[in-house]
Structure formats: structure tokens, C-alpha cells
Enzyme design. Structure first.
Site, PDB file in Angstrom:
ATOM      1  N   ARG A 137       0.839  -1.211   0.000  1.00 17.72           N
ATOM      2  CA  ARG A 137       0.000   0.000   0.000  1.00 17.72           C
ATOM      3  C   ARG A 137       0.865   1.249   0.000  1.00 17.72           C
ATOM      4  NH1 ARG A 137      -1.754   1.377   6.102  1.00 17.72           N
ATOM      5  NH2 ARG A 137      -0.353  -0.023   7.186  1.00 17.72           N
ATOM      6  N   GLU A 145     -18.479   4.179  -0.832  1.00 15.52           N
ATOM      7  CA  GLU A 145     -17.694   3.525  -1.882  1.00 15.52           C
ATOM      8  C   GLU A 145     -18.501   3.310  -3.163  1.00 15.52           C
ATOM      9  OE1 GLU A 145     -18.132   2.365   1.200  1.00 15.52           O
ATOM     10  OE2 GLU A 145     -16.196   2.749   2.140  1.00 15.52           O
ATOM     11  N   PHE A 148     -14.217  -3.072   0.807  1.00 16.13           N
ATOM     12  CA  PHE A 148     -15.231  -2.071   0.457  1.00 16.13           C
ATOM     13  C   PHE A 148     -15.167  -1.690  -1.019  1.00 16.13           C
ATOM     14  CE2 PHE A 148     -13.634  -1.187   4.849  1.00 16.13           C
ATOM     15  CZ  PHE A 148     -14.552  -2.045   5.449  1.00 16.13           C
ATOM     16  N   HIS A 169      -5.244  -3.347   1.924  1.00 16.08           N
ATOM     17  CA  HIS A 169      -5.735  -4.141   3.067  1.00 16.08           C
ATOM     18  C   HIS A 169      -6.461  -5.398   2.616  1.00 16.08           C
ATOM     19  CE1 HIS A 169      -4.756  -0.288   4.776  1.00 16.08           C
ATOM     20  NE2 HIS A 169      -4.909  -0.740   6.002  1.00 16.08           N
ATOM     21  N   ASP A 214      -7.919  -6.145  12.795  1.00 14.39           N
ATOM     22  CA  ASP A 214      -9.310  -5.752  12.514  1.00 14.39           C
ATOM     23  C   ASP A 214     -10.250  -6.958  12.400  1.00 14.39           C
ATOM     24  OD1 ASP A 214      -9.019  -3.069  12.658  1.00 14.39           O
ATOM     25  OD2 ASP A 214      -8.966  -2.700  10.494  1.00 14.39           O
ATOM     26  N   ARG A 267      -1.612  -4.625   3.590  1.00 17.51           N
ATOM     27  CA  ARG A 267      -1.393  -3.666   4.680  1.00 17.51           C
ATOM     28  C   ARG A 267      -0.016  -3.841   5.315  1.00 17.51           C
ATOM     29  NH1 ARG A 267      -2.729  -4.329  10.763  1.00 17.51           N
ATOM     30  NH2 ARG A 267      -2.257  -2.241  11.510  1.00 17.51           N
TER      31      ARG A 267
END
Lengths: 327, 281
Positions: free
Chosen positions: A12, A60, A85, A111, A119, A169
Site C-alpha cells: 500500500r 464507496e 469495500f 488491506h 481488525d 497492509r
């Protein structure tokens, strides 16, 4: 075994850095985000080119439509969010507003996979490759490291049409940092030659597959490791030539074994050169919270876990364990 | 164009809609007919477009967010000269470029593919934003159904358009009050539509969707709006022009049979005759 002491960079980060370079080279490049610019790393583009960074807020679906409209008006939009998303929530918008009209939208999905880590399952997208590769005309790329990620972003911008870019990530080893490295969209590369089994990996799993190959060597298994960055269109020739050489194939991805790289590889082998395939990935389960490395170990996507599975798979051909019809 | 010419054109477009849907044996006449005067006004008076150069960079854009009313858009484009009127009869047929829902890659004059409700408005907002970024003077129009307002994406897009002050964007709501399952307020009411758009920082204008003076005034007001997008709530009658289709949700997505087709065309012929008499004075 050889410790990987080299630098580690999350892809990323590479995405964010590549966008800045693109922004300088082409003023039609615009970047969209959905309130995640500090995580998707588009915030550095925002600092440099505030007029060309469009924050859509936490919306999104609309972001993908706006990107489609920008592309229809001549821009090169990079719509950025977490894989969950982007590919997940906005799947139908990508399919109908981007894919169907074949608009020049680039989707930067960060991610991805279980290495999102703490998460947990809601944010660990193990389905995006499957979703995106079903859309006609969609290019799907999942770079292995910093060097490849930056090259893929550049290639995506040069290509006219929709592209899905998958980034991680967590920091991962840089494996392509060599002067003769060349990137071509749609082409895979042999990162280690071998003769006993083909390990075909994508994304952060390529480095882990290389580690696995070293472990396997100690057990007398000479594995070939292939890096597939572009999952669609797939480098079928490379996969077939390796399968013809080794006779058995293992795929490795930080993604569900349903519909991802493993399925894509299986499809081409089934069609042209049927060969046994073991798919290593997320085995039709949801993820969970934990440190990225701990999750890789638990789901057997680290070097050791991959090596174990490859070994078991390879040996099954001599023991006959995997043969369904035993005499 | 004067109002009489606009009315004559709208009637041609209504005939085109009825013929195309009858020929296809499927399609959406109700919402195409309710929007026929809006299509007419935009394509024959308001928008800067060139049928000989459909991709002209400076053109005004139109996005049919309620993509199922493609027969209305196609009839307007055909009569405006973007493609042969005869081709309307190929609507929805295998091999025809006139797909069931608008397809920008194959249909001259279609600025955005659409059909999945709630998505066109986002694309229109993106086009408007691109125009602003590039300092271009074009305007973007998008037509939504009132039932379509039930899609959450519409309000994501409205929030976006209001936030970015897209005063080159006009969102038109074809407020015919009916959706597939019945009256919109019975199914899941989107009312009050005006207050909702106002809350999203739109300048809201009400118009009579079947009165060209009212439409002209509304779009002029929209054009003169600064620093905020405009929403034109066009009060319409579903199935307008065909007596047995008017106000009947059953005609949302159904083709007339041969007898109904004859009756409908006869009614539209009668309107032509009235307009001819009006012209003769």
C-alpha cells in the site's frame, strides 16, 4: 536457512508512492478515496496534488460511479479503498458502471487478505480476486513487493481499461530489487527454478513461497516458484510450461481457495494439460483478529506452513495417499 | 424551438416509444412516456450536442440514471439524428445495438451505460466534477425515477454533488408517483423529495413535466444556479399520452399487444391532428 534481513515495505505504501510519480507525469491522473487516505496511502498524493485528490467520504458505491464519470470525461481515476469495500461493497457498481462500459478506471484496493490482521474477519477480504476476475475485461493484478507494486501501478495507468490492483497492509520483503527487473502486465516470472513441483504464488505469498522452497530443498524436493502478479489475463504459457516440467502444481494465495489464483490456474490446466493441483489459501473460512504474522502461520501461509503442505502433496504421489481409486 | 414544434416532436417520440416497445414485445413504456417531454426539451432545445459528432468534448452530457426508460432516450436520439429512426424497431433484439438498457459503447449519443438504479447519478457527478477540474463549460443532466430515490447510492451521490458544489449538474426527478409494486408512497415513500435534496445542498425547482414553458423556466433557473447543484422535480404522469396507460403502474414494464398498440397509435395520431389544427391556427 537464510534469514530475510532485507527491507520490508507494505505494497500500500508502494501504491501511494507510485501515485505521486504518476501525478507528476500525467495531469489527467486523479485519485479518489473514501475516508481512508491515511491507510490507503493516497494522503501523500493529496498533499502534493490537492486539486486532484477527491475524498468521497464513506461512500464507496458512489465513489466507483464518480470514478466512472471522471473516466468517461477523459480522466484516469484511481479509486482507492480497502479491498473489502472496493471489490466487496461496490462490486455491482464496478461491474455495471466500470466493467460493462469498459471505462478507464483503476481500482486501488489495499488491506486485502488476512494480513489486515487485528481488525478481524469483517475487514479481511479473501474474496476480491474471485469477484473481480468474473468481470469481463477487468485486469486483476496482485503485486508481490514494493518494486512490482510500483511497476503495476504504472502499467495500469498506461493501459486503457479497467484494472483492479490488490495491495497489502503489512510490510513484506522486497524480492524484485534487481537491475534487470522488468514488469509486463499479463506476464508471470519464474523466481526460482525447480523440477519436482511448481509453486505458483501471488502477492505477499511469493516471498513466503520462496522461503518454503528453501525448506523443501532440505527435504530433497526441488520446487519451482512462479510469481503471478497478473491473475487476469493469466500467463497461461508460463504456467503450462512449468506444469509440463514438474507434473504437479501448488497455488498459494492470501485469498479464498474458491475463485482466486488457484481456480484460475486450475482452469487453464483442466483445459490444456490436466495436472494435480493443491490450492493453498484460505480454506473457505472467515478470518479472525491477530497479528498478521500469527495469522499467516495459523492459516499455513507462511514459509513453514506452505512447505509442509507442498511436502505432503508431493509425497502423496509416492505413497498414493491422494489417489482416490486405490486397488 | 417553439412550444408547438416541441409538442410535435414529443408526440413523434411517444410514437417511437410505443412502436419500439411493441416491436420488442418487452420494455418500459410507462416511465418512457412520463419523461418524453423532458427528453424532447433537453435534446431539441436545451443541450449543446451535435449528432454528427456525438463524442464532441464540449458537449453537454446526459445520463439516464433510470436506464430502463431507454426507449424514450433512444427515440429522442433517433429523431435528433444520432441514428436511423427505423432502427428503433430492433430494440432489445439479438444483434441490435439498441440494448434493453443504455450502452455507451455501442449507441451514438449515449454518454453513460446505465440500468442498475442509483448508479447514473454518481457517474453524472463524476462527469460534472471533471468539467469543473478542466474548466470546461459543459453541463451534465441526469434523469432519475422517483422510485429510484429509494436507492441509497442516490443520496451518497447527492451528498457528494452538494459538497463539491457541482453547479454544472442538474438532477431531474421524473416524479410520476408510481413504481413496479404500486404508488411510491405505499411501497416505501421517498417524500418529501424537495426537502431531501435541499438538505443535501441542492437548489430545488419544481416543474410540470408536460408543460414546455414550465420545463424551459426550470432549466433556465437551474442554469443560473451558482455554487450548488440543481434538482428539478418534474411532476409527471406515468404513461402520459396513452389513455389506458396513464397512471397505471401495470404499464411500468409491459409491452402493448397488437390491439393495444393500434389504440395507442390512434390516440397519438389524434394528438398530431390537434397539433396540426393548432398550427393552422
Amino acid at each position: 536457512m537464510k534469514e530475510n534481513t532485507g527491507k520490508k515495505i507494505a505494497t500500500r505504501e508502494s501504491y501511494g508512492n507510485a501515485l505521486i510519480e504518476l501525478g507528476a507525469a500525467n495531469k489527467d491522473v486523479v485519485v479518489l478515496d473514501a475516508d481512508l487516505s491515511s491507510a490507503t496511502k493516497t494522503d501523500s498524493f493529496k498533499k502534493r496534488y490537492p486539486q486532484r485528490h477527491i475524498d468521497c467520504g464513506i461512500a464507496e458505491s458512489n465513489m466507483m460511479g464518480v470514478a466512472a464519470g471522471l473516466a468517461a470525461a477523459g480522466k484516469i481515476p484511481f479509486a482507492s479503498s480497502f479491498a473489502m469495500f472496493a471489490a466487496g461493497r461496490a462490486f455491482e457498481q464496478i461491474r455495471n458502471s466500470v466493467g460493462y462500459p469498459h471505462l478507464n478506471v483503476k481500482i486501488g484496493a489495499t488491506h486485502a487478505g488476512i494480513t489486515v490482521g487485528e481488525d478481524g474477519a469483517t475487514h479481511q477480504c479473501n474474496e476480491d480476486i474471485a469477484l473481480m476476475r468474473t468481470i469481463p475485461g477487468m485486469v486483476v493484478m496482485c503485486p508481490a513487493d514494493d518494486v512490482e507494486a510500483k511497476a503495476a501501478v504504472k502499467a495500469a495507468a498506461e493501459y486503457e481499461g479497467p484494472v483492479y490492483l490488490r495491495f497489502g497492509r503489512s510490510p513484506c520483503p522486497v524480492i524484485n530489487d534487481r537491475p534487470d527487473y522488468k514488469f509486463e502486465m499479463g506476464k508471470g516470472s519464474v523466481v526460482k527454478e525447480g523440477s519436482d513441483v511448481s509453486i505458483i504464488a501471488t502477492g505477499i505469498c511469493v516471498a513466503n513461497a520462496l522461503e518454503a522452497a528453501e525448506l523443501l530443498q532440505r527435504d530433497g524436493i526441488c520446487a519451482e516458484v512462479i510469481n503471478i502478479c497478473t491473475i487476469k489475463p493469466l500467463d497461461e504459457a508460463l504456467i503450462l510450461s512449468s506444469a509440463r516440467k514438474t507434473g504437479k502444481v501448488v497455488t498459494v494465495e492470501e485469498h479464498s481457495v474458491i475463485g482466486g489464483l488457484g481456480s484460475a490456474v486450475g482452469d487453464v490446466l483442466n483445459r490444456v494439460y490436466p495436472a494435480p493441483v493443491r490450492k493453498i489459501g484460505i480454506q473457505d473460512v472467515f478470518g479472525e483478529s491477530g497479528f498478521a504474522q500469527a495469522l499467516l502461520e495459523k492459516y499455513k501461509l507462511d514459509g513453514k506452513g506452505i512447505a509442509e503442505q507442498v511436502k505432503e502433496f508431493s509425497e502423496s504421489f509416492t505413497t498414493g495417499k491422494e489417489q482416490l481409486c486405490q486397488e | 424551438m417553439n412550444n408547438l414544434e416541441l409538442k410535435k416532436t414529443a408526440n413523434k417520440i411517444r410514437k417511437g416509444i410505443v412502436s419500439a416497445v411493441h416491436s420488442a414485445k418487452a420494455g418500459h413504456p410507462g416511465g418512457s412516456l412520463s419523461a418524453a417531454d423532458i427528453f424532447t426539451y433537453l435534446y431539441f432545445e436545451k443541450m449543446k450536442i451535435d449528432p454528427a459528432n456525438p463524442r464532441m468534448e464540449e458537449r453537454d452530457r446526459f445520463v439516464l440514471s433510470k436506464g430502463h426508460t431507454a426507449p424514450g432516450l433512444y427515440a429522442a436520439l433517433a429523431y435528433r439524428g444520432f441514428f436511423p429512426v427505423e432502427d428503433l424497431a430492433t430494440l432489445r433484439r439479438l444483434g441490435s445495438y439498441l440494448q434493453g438498457h443504455p450502452c455507451m459503447n455501442h449507441i451514438p449519443g449515449v454518454d453513460m451505460s446505465s440500468g442498475s438504479l442509483g448508479q447514473g447519478i454518481s457517474a453524472a457527478a463524476g462527469m460534472a466534477l471533471a468539467g469543473k477540474m478542466d474548466g470546461k463549460g459543459y453541463r451534465v443532466y441526469t434523469l432519475l425515477g422517483d422510485g429510484e430515490l429509494q436507492e441509497g447510492q442516490v443520496w451518497e451521490a447527492a451528498m457528494f454533488a452538494g459538497h463539491y458544489k457541482l453547479d454544472n449538474l442538474v438532477v431531474i426527478v421524473d416524479n410520476n408517483g408510481l413504481q413496479i409494486d404500486g404508488p411510491i408512497e405505499d411501497v416505501c415513500s421517498p417524500y418529501p423529495i424537495d426537502k431531501k435534496f435541499e438538505a443535501f445542498q441542492f437548489h430545488v425547482i419544481h416543474a410540470d413535466a408536460h408543460d414546455f414553458d414550465s420545463l424551459r423556466e426550470a432549466f433556465r433557473e437551474a442554469e443560473n444556479t451558482r455554487e450548488m447543484p440543481a434538482a428539478v422535480i418534474a411532476h409527471s404522469i406515468k404513461g402520459k399520452g396513452i389513455s389506458f396507460m396513464e397512471g397505471d403502474a401495470g404499464w411500468h414494464g409491459k409491452a402493448p399487444d397488437d390491439m393495444q398498440y393500434e389504440t395507442a397509435m390512434a390516440e397519438l395520431e389524434k394528438i398530431d391532428e390537434e397539433l396540426a389544427r393548432e398550427e393552422a391556427g
